[in-house]
Structures are given as C-alpha cells and as structure tokens.
Design an enzyme around this catalytic site. Structure first.
Site, PDB file in Angstrom:
ATOM      1  N   SER A  44      10.925   4.379   4.899  1.00 13.26           N
ATOM      2  CA  SER A  44       9.891   4.635   5.897  1.00 13.26           C
ATOM      3  C   SER A  44       8.723   3.672   5.774  1.00 13.26           C
ATOM      4  O   SER A  44       8.260   3.110   6.766  1.00 13.26           O
ATOM      5  CB  SER A  44       9.374   6.074   5.773  1.00 13.26           C
ATOM      6  OG  SER A  44      10.414   7.000   6.009  1.00 13.26           O
ATOM      7  N   GLU A  45       8.199   3.502   4.543  1.00 11.47           N
ATOM      8  CA  GLU A  45       7.088   2.577   4.332  1.00 11.47           C
ATOM      9  C   GLU A  45       7.197   1.897   2.982  1.00 11.47           C
ATOM     10  O   GLU A  45       7.722   2.478   2.020  1.00 11.47           O
ATOM     11  CB  GLU A  45       5.729   3.300   4.410  1.00 11.47           C
ATOM     12  CG  GLU A  45       5.287   3.658   5.812  1.00 11.47           C
ATOM     13  CD  GLU A  45       5.323   5.138   6.084  1.00 11.47           C
ATOM     14  OE1 GLU A  45       5.039   5.527   7.234  1.00 11.47           O
ATOM     15  OE2 GLU A  45       5.659   5.902   5.162  1.00 11.47           O
ATOM     16  N   THR A  46       6.687   0.672   2.945  1.00  8.06           N
ATOM     17  CA  THR A  46       6.538  -0.098   1.714  1.00  8.06           C
ATOM     18  C   THR A  46       5.069  -0.479   1.604  1.00  8.06           C
ATOM     19  O   THR A  46       4.462  -0.917   2.592  1.00  8.06           O
ATOM     20  CB  THR A  46       7.412  -1.351   1.735  1.00  8.06           C
ATOM     21  OG1 THR A  46       8.790  -0.961   1.858  1.00  8.06           O
ATOM     22  CG2 THR A  46       7.249  -2.181   0.467  1.00  8.06           C
ATOM     23  N   PHE A  63       3.667  -1.192   5.443  1.00  5.98           N
ATOM     24  CA  PHE A  63       4.605  -1.674   6.458  1.00  5.98           C
ATOM     25  C   PHE A  63       5.784  -0.721   6.582  1.00  5.98           C
ATOM     26  O   PHE A  63       6.372  -0.292   5.590  1.00  5.98           O
ATOM     27  CB  PHE A  63       5.143  -3.064   6.084  1.00  5.98           C
ATOM     28  CG  PHE A  63       4.143  -4.173   6.238  1.00  5.98           C
ATOM     29  CD1 PHE A  63       4.191  -5.027   7.331  1.00  5.98           C
ATOM     30  CD2 PHE A  63       3.145  -4.365   5.299  1.00  5.98           C
ATOM     31  CE1 PHE A  63       3.266  -6.051   7.480  1.00  5.98           C
ATOM     32  CE2 PHE A  63       2.209  -5.388   5.429  1.00  5.98           C
ATOM     33  CZ  PHE A  63       2.272  -6.229   6.528  1.00  5.98           C
ATOM     34  N   HIS A  74       1.822   9.184   2.775  1.00  4.78           N
ATOM     35  CA  HIS A  74       2.624   9.144   1.551  1.00  4.78           C
ATOM     36  C   HIS A  74       2.522   7.808   0.824  1.00  4.78           C
ATOM     37  O   HIS A  74       2.521   7.778  -0.420  1.00  4.78           O
ATOM     38  CB  HIS A  74       4.076   9.583   1.843  1.00  4.78           C
ATOM     39  CG  HIS A  74       5.116   8.524   1.862  1.00  4.78           C
ATOM     40  ND1 HIS A  74       5.404   7.783   2.979  1.00  4.78           N
ATOM     41  CD2 HIS A  74       5.958   8.093   0.888  1.00  4.78           C
ATOM     42  CE1 HIS A  74       6.392   6.942   2.697  1.00  4.78           C
ATOM     43  NE2 HIS A  74       6.738   7.106   1.439  1.00  4.78           N
TER      44      HIS A  74
END
Length: 292
Positions: A44-46, A63, A74
């Site tokens: 989902s996100e980095t 991102f 999160h």
C-alpha cells in the site's frame, strides 16, 4: 548507504496488519526512484526518511505504487516505531509530512500519532456510492479528512461490509469527481461496552484496490462518528477493525476530541511488529540501471 526496514503496522502479530517498507537515509533518492521502488514492492505504501526542516526530527515521504501522498497514517505510525527502535529518536518525535509536522509517541511495541485536524467535507449520494462498492443501499455517505480526504460510507451491518464486492473503476471515477482518495465502508458495533467499527477500505485511485488497515481513514471515521454522537463537542474512543476480502487486517485505536463547530483533533495508534531488515546492494549500479 540506505537501509530498509519492513514492519507490520496495526498488527496482532507477524504477517498481519498492514505491511510497510521504511527506507532510511534516503536523502539522495530522487522522487522518481522512490516511486519506482514503491511500484516494485507493490504494498500500500512505502516510506522514505530524509532530513527535516526546522521543528522536526525527520521528514517522511510516502508513496503508493502509483503516486506520492502528502500523508498516510500507517506509514507515519510505522516509521515512528522504526526510528525509535533504531535509536534515531526518543519515545516522542516530530515527523515532517506533506501536511505538516506530526507528533508521534512510541512505547514498547505500540506507536501513536496525532493527525491533523479532522473535519467534514461534502455529503455525497449514498446510493451511488453503495452501488460502486457492490451494495444495494447505504445509510449515509460523507467526505471526512484527518489529513487526506476519505469517503465514509455507512453499511447496514457487518455482514454487508464483509460481503461487499467493489467496482474499482466506478470507485475511481467517483473519487476523481468528488475529490476523495479512498472509501471506508463501515458498520458500528457497540456490543461489549466498547464502540467498534468493522471496516473495509478501497482506494483504487491511488493504486490500492483494497487496503488491509488504513490509519488516516480510521481517524477520519472517528471524527465522523464523534460528530454524529456528540454534535456539541466531546470525546470519543473507538476501535477500528479493518480487514480485506482475503482476510488480512488489523486494529486501530482512535481517540477524538470534537469541538462545537464540527471539527476536532484525533490520535490513532496500534501495535507495530518488525519482520525483517535489509540493505540495498550496490546503489550506484542500481541508479545506473534505472537511468536515475
């Protein structure tokens, strides 16, 4: 040299909650390279940790697989835990994001963050939104934001949440038209003396068809529920239990303080579980291979 930490956020244990990759010492990374890694990892996100401006300990860029976000819950919670575990911050830290500096707190395996002010946006057609998530009807639909605009869509019950079959193309069109990033389909559960919400969250507009646990949306939902229950202001504590069709999910603790004007402050938190750490092999070669 940049290092990578992989953790599960809002997790009951390893391989639950929402996975997060945190890239440390990413000051020399370009935005294009950050985006390329986020797409490569596909979660989902980095998050990428770089030097901050005045008033903050570190800056965090976030991102999804297809775009940068100004903030997401999160990644900030997970990054706060990683920085503290690595001895880079104390229990309390200030992390700079695209929506401002956010105060975080880590104690043991739990991290919390104070989100931006939570406030309502426009109401939308609940029937239209319900059809897009695969339901015949919904009680209400309104945009709320605790840093990122999200659509809060109330389902008849937890079974409807579980059985929803979203049309991601329809959701993408609605989000583009109405100005929200994702939609939280929720049903409230007041049994057992503690307020809980069963939630699924869909954000195809940012390349996340279904998110395991969504911190910013949990905060926005807290504001939505608090405003309905205490329109004159007051406090609300609740637990958001989020899952996906595949069964992965976790829990977010939400605390909201509402004012009489319909806005408020929200804090979210949950358990962070480390999974592995790594390093990037020959970063100069990787840059050359990618043309960056």
């Amino acid at each position: 040299m940049s290092a990578l930490a992989w953790v599960d956020v809002f997790a009951a244990g390893p391989l639950s909650g929402n996975p997060l990759a945190v890239v440390l010492d990413a000051d020399d990374w370009t935005a294009a390279r950050m985006q390329a890694l986020a797409a490569e990892l596909g979660i989902s996100e980095t998050a990428f940790v770089i030097a901050a401006g005045p008033g903050a300990d570190h800056r965090v860029r976030i991102f999804t697989p297809v775009r940068e976000l100004p903030m997401a819950g999160h990644p900030v919670v997970g990054t706060a835990w990683v920085l503290h575990a690595g001895g880079r911050t104390g229990e309390r830290a200030r992390l700079e994001t695209g929506v401002g500096v956010m105060a975080t707190h880590v104690r043991g395996g739990v991290a919390t963050v104070a989100l931006g002010p939570v406030a309502p946006g426009a109401e939308v057609d609940p029937y239209e939104a319900a059809r897009a998530v695969g339901l015949p009807s919904a009680a209400r639909a309104r945009i709320w934001s605790a840093g990122v605009p999200q659509l809060m869509l109330e389902a008849p019950d937890a079974t409807a949440v579980r059985d929803a079959r979203p049309d991601h193309d329809a959701l993408r069109r609605l989000g583009e038209r109405d100005g929200w990033v994702g939609v939280s389909l929720y049903a409230l559960d007041g049994s057992g003396g503690r307020l809980r919400a069963d939630v699924r969250h869909f954000a195809p507009l940012v390349g996340v068809p279904e998110d395991p646990v969504t911190g910013s949306a949990a905060g926005a939902l807290g504001g939505c529920i608090a405003a309905a229950r205490a329109p004159g202001g007051g406090e609300l504590e609740m637990v958001v239990r989020q899952t996906t069709a595949a069964g992965r999910g976790g829990e977010v603790a939400v605390r909201v303080e509402m004012t009489g004007d319909g806005s408020g402050r929200v804090r979210i938190g949950g358990r962070v579980v480390p999974l592995f750490e790594g390093r990037f092999v020959d970063e100069d070669a990787a840059r050359g291979a990618s043309g960056r």
